[in-house]
Scaffold this motif. Sequence first.
Motif, PDB file in Angstrom:
ATOM      1  N   ASN A  53      53.281 -10.669  30.154  1.00 52.33           N
ATOM      2  CA  ASN A  53      53.343 -10.309  31.575  1.00 52.33           C
ATOM      3  C   ASN A  53      51.942 -10.162  32.162  1.00 52.33           C
ATOM      4  O   ASN A  53      51.684 -10.530  33.313  1.00 52.33           O
ATOM      5  N   ALA A  54      51.025  -9.629  31.357  1.00 59.92           N
ATOM      6  CA  ALA A  54      49.646  -9.474  31.819  1.00 59.92           C
ATOM      7  C   ALA A  54      48.991 -10.832  32.058  1.00 59.92           C
ATOM      8  O   ALA A  54      48.223 -11.005  33.005  1.00 59.92           O
ATOM      9  N   ALA A  55      49.304 -11.817  31.201  1.00 58.00           N
ATOM     10  CA  ALA A  55      48.728 -13.154  31.358  1.00 58.00           C
ATOM     11  C   ALA A  55      49.142 -13.768  32.690  1.00 58.00           C
ATOM     12  O   ALA A  55      48.365 -14.495  33.319  1.00 58.00           O
ATOM     13  N   ARG A  56      50.359 -13.479  33.118  1.00 52.68           N
ATOM     14  CA  ARG A  56      50.851 -14.010  34.402  1.00 52.68           C
ATOM     15  C   ARG A  56      50.008 -13.508  35.566  1.00 52.68           C
ATOM     16  O   ARG A  56      49.779 -14.230  36.550  1.00 52.68           O
ATOM     17  N   TRP A  57      49.519 -12.275  35.474  1.00 49.93           N
ATOM     18  CA  TRP A  57      48.822 -11.662  36.600  1.00 49.93           C
ATOM     19  C   TRP A  57      47.326 -11.531  36.396  1.00 49.93           C
ATOM     20  O   TRP A  57      46.602 -11.120  37.306  1.00 49.93           O
ATOM     21  N   ALA A  58      46.811 -11.906  35.212  1.00 51.52           N
ATOM     22  CA  ALA A  58      45.375 -11.798  34.945  1.00 51.52           C
ATOM     23  C   ALA A  58      44.520 -12.580  35.943  1.00 51.52           C
ATOM     24  O   ALA A  58      43.442 -12.105  36.324  1.00 51.52           O
ATOM     25  N   PRO A  59      44.931 -13.786  36.396  1.00 51.81           N
ATOM     26  CA  PRO A  59      44.104 -14.486  37.385  1.00 51.81           C
ATOM     27  C   PRO A  59      43.870 -13.681  38.655  1.00 51.81           C
ATOM     28  O   PRO A  59      42.813 -13.812  39.293  1.00 51.81           O
ATOM     29  N   TYR A  60      44.831 -12.858  39.039  1.00 49.82           N
ATOM     30  CA  TYR A  60      44.662 -12.034  40.242  1.00 49.82           C
ATOM     31  C   TYR A  60      43.514 -11.046  40.051  1.00 49.82           C
ATOM     32  O   TYR A  60      42.761 -10.771  40.996  1.00 49.82           O
ATOM     33  N   LEU A  61      43.396 -10.514  38.839  1.00 51.88           N
ATOM     34  CA  LEU A  61      42.330  -9.555  38.556  1.00 51.88           C
ATOM     35  C   LEU A  61      40.985 -10.252  38.413  1.00 51.88           C
ATOM     36  O   LEU A  61      39.967  -9.774  38.912  1.00 51.88           O
ATOM     37  N   LEU A  62      40.978 -11.417  37.752  1.00 53.08           N
ATOM     38  CA  LEU A  62      39.726 -12.100  37.448  1.00 53.08           C
ATOM     39  C   LEU A  62      39.198 -12.930  38.618  1.00 53.08           C
ATOM     40  O   LEU A  62      37.979 -13.039  38.808  1.00 53.08           O
ATOM     41  N   LEU A  63      40.102 -13.527  39.375  1.00 51.43           N
ATOM     42  CA  LEU A  63      39.689 -14.510  40.386  1.00 51.43           C
ATOM     43  C   LEU A  63      40.158 -14.171  41.799  1.00 51.43           C
ATOM     44  O   LEU A  63      39.843 -14.902  42.744  1.00 51.43           O
ATOM     45  N   GLY A  64      40.902 -13.100  41.948  1.00 51.77           N
ATOM     46  CA  GLY A  64      41.576 -12.835  43.210  1.00 51.77           C
ATOM     47  C   GLY A  64      40.658 -12.693  44.406  1.00 51.77           C
ATOM     48  O   GLY A  64      40.923 -13.257  45.477  1.00 51.77           O
ATOM     49  N   LEU A  65      39.564 -11.954  44.266  1.00 55.81           N
ATOM     50  CA  LEU A  65      38.689 -11.724  45.408  1.00 55.81           C
ATOM     51  C   LEU A  65      38.004 -13.015  45.855  1.00 55.81           C
ATOM     52  O   LEU A  65      37.834 -13.262  47.047  1.00 55.81           O
ATOM     53  N   VAL A  66      37.644 -13.845  44.880  1.00 59.00           N
ATOM     54  CA  VAL A  66      37.034 -15.134  45.210  1.00 59.00           C
ATOM     55  C   VAL A  66      38.051 -16.031  45.911  1.00 59.00           C
ATOM     56  O   VAL A  66      37.714 -16.761  46.855  1.00 59.00           O
ATOM     57  N   ALA A  67      39.306 -15.977  45.475  1.00 58.13           N
ATOM     58  CA  ALA A  67      40.355 -16.787  46.107  1.00 58.13           C
ATOM     59  C   ALA A  67      40.484 -16.439  47.581  1.00 58.13           C
ATOM     60  O   ALA A  67      40.715 -17.324  48.416  1.00 58.13           O
ATOM     61  N   GLY A  68      40.358 -15.175  47.923  1.00 56.59           N
ATOM     62  CA  GLY A  68      40.443 -14.773  49.317  1.00 56.59           C
ATOM     63  C   GLY A  68      39.341 -15.392  50.167  1.00 56.59           C
ATOM     64  O   GLY A  68      39.580 -15.838  51.295  1.00 56.59           O
ATOM     65  N   VAL A  69      38.125 -15.453  49.623  1.00 51.65           N
ATOM     66  CA  VAL A  69      37.013 -16.084  50.336  1.00 51.65           C
ATOM     67  C   VAL A  69      37.296 -17.566  50.556  1.00 51.65           C
ATOM     68  O   VAL A  69      37.090 -18.113  51.644  1.00 51.65           O
ATOM     69  N   LEU A  70      37.785 -18.238  49.499  1.00 49.92           N
ATOM     70  CA  LEU A  70      38.055 -19.674  49.594  1.00 49.92           C
ATOM     71  C   LEU A  70      39.144 -19.975  50.617  1.00 49.92           C
ATOM     72  O   LEU A  70      39.040 -20.943  51.392  1.00 49.92           O
ATOM     73  N   VAL A  71      40.192 -19.166  50.628  1.00 53.90           N
ATOM     74  CA  VAL A  71      41.283 -19.390  51.579  1.00 53.90           C
ATOM     75  C   VAL A  71      40.803 -19.216  53.008  1.00 53.90           C
ATOM     76  O   VAL A  71      41.224 -19.957  53.911  1.00 53.90           O
ATOM     77  N   ASP A  72      39.909 -18.264  53.252  1.00 56.24           N
ATOM     78  CA  ASP A  72      39.384 -18.075  54.599  1.00 56.24           C
ATOM     79  C   ASP A  72      38.432 -19.193  55.014  1.00 56.24           C
ATOM     80  O   ASP A  72      38.124 -19.344  56.196  1.00 56.24           O
ATOM     81  N   ILE A 206      29.169 -16.407  48.812  1.00 52.38           N
ATOM     82  CA  ILE A 206      30.505 -15.903  48.479  1.00 52.38           C
ATOM     83  C   ILE A 206      30.492 -14.390  48.345  1.00 52.38           C
ATOM     84  O   ILE A 206      31.408 -13.699  48.803  1.00 52.38           O
ATOM     85  N   TRP A 207      29.448 -13.848  47.703  1.00 49.32           N
ATOM     86  CA  TRP A 207      29.408 -12.397  47.491  1.00 49.32           C
ATOM     87  C   TRP A 207      29.405 -11.645  48.828  1.00 49.32           C
ATOM     88  O   TRP A 207      30.063 -10.609  48.966  1.00 49.32           O
TER      89      TRP A 207
END
Length: 423
Positions: A53-72, A206-207
Motif C-alpha cells: 500500500n505504501a508503494a502505491r502512494w510513495a510517489p506522492y511523498l517523493l515527487l508530489g510537490l514537483v508534480a504541482g509545479v509541473l502541472v501549473d 522549480i524550488w
Amino acid sequence: MSRTSPLRRLPGYGRFWAASTVSSFGTPVTAFALQIIALETLHASTAQLGLLNAARWAPYLLLGLVAGVLVDRYRRKPVLVATDLGRAALLCVLPVLAFADLLTMPALAVVVFAFGALSLLFDAADQSFLPRLVPQELLTTANARLEQSDAAAQTTGPILAGGLIKLVGAPVAILLDAVSYLVSGLLLASIPVTEPAPRHRERRPIWAELREGLTYVYRHRMLAPAALSGHLWFLANSMLGTVYLAYGLRELRLGAFWLGVTLASASVGAVLGGTCAQWAGRRLGAGRVSIVAHIVMPVAWVLVPLARSGPAAVALLAAAQFITWATMGAASPNEMAYRQSVTPDRLQGRMNTTIRSLNRGMIVVGAPLGGILADTAGYRTALWTGIAGLLGAALILICSPFRHAQVQTTSASTVRPLGNDDC
C-alpha cells in the motif's frame, strides 16, 4: 444528473464527469484484487501488505510537490489524457506477469509504484482542471456529482471484484480497470476547452515555485489547519485500511465476498452523503460540515474492533463503513470546493499537490505502521491506535478557525470552455 441542473449548461463538464465515472467503476476492482493477490496468492504478511500500500502512494511523498509545479506550467488536459492512457497500459502488465508465473511481491510493488506516479500527475491536473470548466458558485455541486458517481461505482466495485476474483481470478479482473482508464482517456481527449498557453518567460526555478505553493497553503488561515488535520487523518485512515482487510479475512474469517459487501456499504453511504453535500454546505458552511464528519468518523470506527464473528460482524463492519463514508460524502465536496474557490488559478496545481501529496505521503508511513502493529500487537490494538489518530484530526479542526470556512462565490472561472457538450 437532473435535467434542471445548471451543470447541464456547462460545455465539457458532461464528458469530464463521464470519464471520471467510467474509470471509477474499474478502480475498486483493482484495489481489492491487488490486496487479495498479495494475501491469498503471494501469502503476504500484514506488514508486507502495508508496504505494498505504501508503494502505491510513495510517489506522492517523493515527487508530489514537483508534480504541482509541473502541472501549473503546462496545459492540464494533455496531462490528464496521457496519464490515463499510461495507466491503462501499465495495468495490463500484471496479468502478463501472473500468466508467466513471474508475479512476486517485489514485482507487484514496482508496478504499483509506477501506477502511483502516473496517478500523482493525473490527480494534480484533475483537481486543477475542474475550476476551468465550472464557475466557483457551482464547484460544490460539481465536486459532489463526481464523488457520487465514484461512490456509486464503488458500491458495486467490491462485490464485483469478489465475484470476478472467484470466477476468473484476480489478475484477469484487473483488466477491467485497464479498459476503464482507456475509455476515460479518450473521453477527456474529446473535451472542448481553451486553456492558457504555457508561460515560458515567467518561469522561475522549480524550488522557488514549489516554495510559493507551500507558503500559500501553510500560511493560509483556513487552509493550514485543514491541511494538517488531513495529514493526520490520512495517517490514521491508512493504518485502519491496511488492517481492515486482514482483520476481516484472518481474524473474523468473513471471506472476500462478505468483506466486499461491507466495503460496498461504504459506497452507499458516500452516495447518500454526496446527495446532501450542497444542502449541508449552504446550511452549515464548508468548515462546520467537515468538523461534524471528523467527529462522527472515529465514533463509527469503534464498531470495527467490537466485532467478533459471523453475521453480526458483517453488520457491524457494514454500519461502520456506511456511517463513515456518509459523513465524508457530505464533507469532502465542500472541503474541495472551498480549496478551489480561494486559490488563484496559477496556484491551483501547487495547492492541490501540496495538500494531496503530503496526505498520500502519510499513507506511506501509516500503511506499514498499521501492518507492523497488527503483526506485533494484534489487529484490535492497531485498530484502536488508528481510531485515536482520527480523533486527533478532529481536534485540530475543532480548535481552528476552519469552522468559519465558506465556499467563495464572488467570481467565475477564469477560463471559459468552448463547445456544446451536454451533461
